[in-house]
Write a protein that holds these residues in place. Sequence first.
Motif, PDB file in Angstrom:
ATOM      1  N   ALA A  67     -10.471  -5.595   4.611  1.00 14.69           N
ATOM      2  CA  ALA A  67      -9.106  -5.839   4.813  1.00 14.69           C
ATOM      3  C   ALA A  67      -8.365  -5.517   3.648  1.00 14.69           C
ATOM      4  O   ALA A  67      -7.498  -5.021   3.500  1.00 14.69           O
ATOM      5  CB  ALA A  67      -8.988  -6.884   5.815  1.00 14.69           C
ATOM      6  N   LEU A  98      -3.116  -3.278   6.806  1.00 11.43           N
ATOM      7  CA  LEU A  98      -4.206  -2.083   6.503  1.00 11.43           C
ATOM      8  C   LEU A  98      -3.205  -0.696   6.302  1.00 11.43           C
ATOM      9  O   LEU A  98      -2.322  -0.506   7.092  1.00 11.43           O
ATOM     10  CB  LEU A  98      -5.133  -1.691   7.872  1.00 11.43           C
ATOM     11  N   PRO A 116      -5.755   2.225  13.056  1.00  9.37           N
ATOM     12  CA  PRO A 116      -6.282   1.060  14.107  1.00  9.37           C
ATOM     13  C   PRO A 116      -5.299   0.098  13.208  1.00  9.37           C
ATOM     14  O   PRO A 116      -5.125  -0.264  12.120  1.00  9.37           O
ATOM     15  CB  PRO A 116      -7.379   0.795  14.215  1.00  9.37           C
ATOM     16  N   ASN A 117      -4.806  -0.861  14.074  1.00  6.74           N
ATOM     17  CA  ASN A 117      -4.246  -2.325  13.677  1.00  6.74           C
ATOM     18  C   ASN A 117      -5.227  -3.377  13.746  1.00  6.74           C
ATOM     19  O   ASN A 117      -6.060  -3.657  14.784  1.00  6.74           O
ATOM     20  CB  ASN A 117      -2.869  -2.742  14.380  1.00  6.74           C
ATOM     21  N   LEU A 118      -5.387  -4.276  12.968  1.00  5.94           N
ATOM     22  CA  LEU A 118      -6.280  -5.467  12.994  1.00  5.94           C
ATOM     23  C   LEU A 118      -5.741  -6.876  12.937  1.00  5.94           C
ATOM     24  O   LEU A 118      -4.538  -6.915  12.197  1.00  5.94           O
ATOM     25  CB  LEU A 118      -7.153  -5.470  11.695  1.00  5.94           C
ATOM     26  N   ASN A 119      -5.891  -7.661  13.855  1.00  8.65           N
ATOM     27  CA  ASN A 119      -5.125  -8.744  13.920  1.00  8.65           C
ATOM     28  C   ASN A 119      -6.372  -9.979  14.017  1.00  8.65           C
ATOM     29  O   ASN A 119      -7.043 -10.090  14.721  1.00  8.65           O
ATOM     30  CB  ASN A 119      -4.574  -9.005  15.085  1.00  8.65           C
ATOM     31  N   LEU A 176     -11.010 -11.896  16.422  1.00 10.33           N
ATOM     32  CA  LEU A 176     -10.502 -10.823  15.790  1.00 10.33           C
ATOM     33  C   LEU A 176     -10.044  -9.661  16.833  1.00 10.33           C
ATOM     34  O   LEU A 176     -10.767  -9.453  17.718  1.00 10.33           O
ATOM     35  CB  LEU A 176     -11.663 -10.265  14.962  1.00 10.33           C
ATOM     36  N   LEU A 187      -8.958  -5.377  17.280  1.00  7.99           N
ATOM     37  CA  LEU A 187      -8.611  -4.389  16.663  1.00  7.99           C
ATOM     38  C   LEU A 187      -8.206  -3.205  17.574  1.00  7.99           C
ATOM     39  O   LEU A 187      -8.845  -2.991  18.782  1.00  7.99           O
ATOM     40  CB  LEU A 187      -9.947  -3.691  16.211  1.00  7.99           C
ATOM     41  N   GLN A 205      -6.077   0.392  18.681  1.00  5.25           N
ATOM     42  CA  GLN A 205      -5.873   1.974  18.317  1.00  5.25           C
ATOM     43  C   GLN A 205      -5.377   2.589  19.658  1.00  5.25           C
ATOM     44  O   GLN A 205      -5.632   2.606  20.780  1.00  5.25           O
ATOM     45  CB  GLN A 205      -7.144   2.802  17.962  1.00  5.25           C
TER      46      GLN A 205
END
Length: 468
Positions: free
Chosen positions: A2, A128, A297-300, A327, A329, A331
């Motif tokens: 990340a 990201l 994609p977004n990561l949380n 976690l 992810l 998209q």
Amino acid sequence: MACLLSACSLAPKTAMEPMPVPLHWKNAAPAEGWVSTDEARAWSQGQWWLLFDDPVLQGLIARVDLNNQNLKVAAANVAQAQALLRQQQAEFMPQLGAQASQQRSGGDDRATSGAASINLNASWAPDLWGRIREAVNAQSASVQASEADLAGARLNAQASLAEAYLALRATDAEIALMDDIIAGYQRNARITQNRYDVGVVPRTDTFQAQSTLRNAQATRVALQRSRTAYEHAVALLVGEAPAGFAVAPAPWVHTVPRVPAELPSLLLLRRPDVASAERAVTAANAQIGVARSAYFPNLNLSASLGAGGVHLADLVSAPSLLWSIGLALAQNIFDGGAREARVEQTLAARDAAVARYRQAALTSMKEVEDQLSALATLAAQTEHVRAAADAAERIEQQQMNRYQAGLTSYTEVVQAQASALSARRSLLQLQLQRQQAAVGLIQALGGGWQVPWVVERPIAPLSPAAPR
């Protein structure tokens, strides 16, 4: 991973090509003699009004920053942009939250029960692809643009005040001139009346003398009206009601200061409006990176810790602990071309910002050339009109002497008086125009202001043949 991905940037590296500028001004005359250190210091510190050597003007300029309402609006816009920047920067940080609850439930056919809980949760979305960073960069540029807008509003208010004040002082000088003219016309009217009483001149000469006197008195009344309008304009610029504001009559200091005509390449860093337009290009360029990040994609990351029980006291004595960590992810696979359209929109917005910047730069150079040309032509014109005014005064006196000697008619005296008065008033107007052209040149050059932030790349590199 990340942290590595957050170092990515999807914004274009170059916002625009360098702006070509000339190496010198076409209408700038070469500097002569020594340059006063006081004048150079006043210009470099942005206190250009000191060049006019007028204490009253200096006091009025100081009141502009305190009370001008347009400046207060611009200052509030800066504060708003700074708050938005802090809001954007907050997205870098994790979000922490807490929740506590106590519930009781029951009914006619069921026992009363209770539930209590307390929870702590945390979440963080790593930046990201540099989406948040580019949004922060865009807002940072917007803050700098708003600061330049504030400087431009301040310069406009100061220049408007100087022009109105100088026009007021020129009107004072013109009123003083009309007072002298009226006093002379009154003497001429008495002389004409005495000559008529002894039968030397016809009655029409007295009528002409009275008509000339009344016209001069009407002109003075019109000048007083103009002075009142200029005084009201000054009151508005210093943020006061016209009813409680007054500028006492005083001698006119008709000094025309020498303004340093800096290099055209420096003008792009001296004009607040040009600097604001350049910052708008930087902001629009950063928005391209924000739009492009939507393709990825977004990561949380999230975590929570909680405790439950029947009563709140149970959470202390015998809690039932719960925890979670996770976690996510995400998209977006298909959006009907919305992301592509968003990127195209930001690219077009960047192109429009570049065009506005180039237009602002060209306009600034045009305004400098206009004022330089005006100063040069007005200086030459003033010398011719001053010589014409001196000649007209001599002709007026000679015609009056000839009339008293009975060698000419009073019509020729009236014509000489009108010509002399017109030449004197024209000279005053040209002196005012020279001062206002100096104010216009000061405003076109940015008033000594310069960008307070570091320029990342040269806007207009010098030609290899240019002097360093």
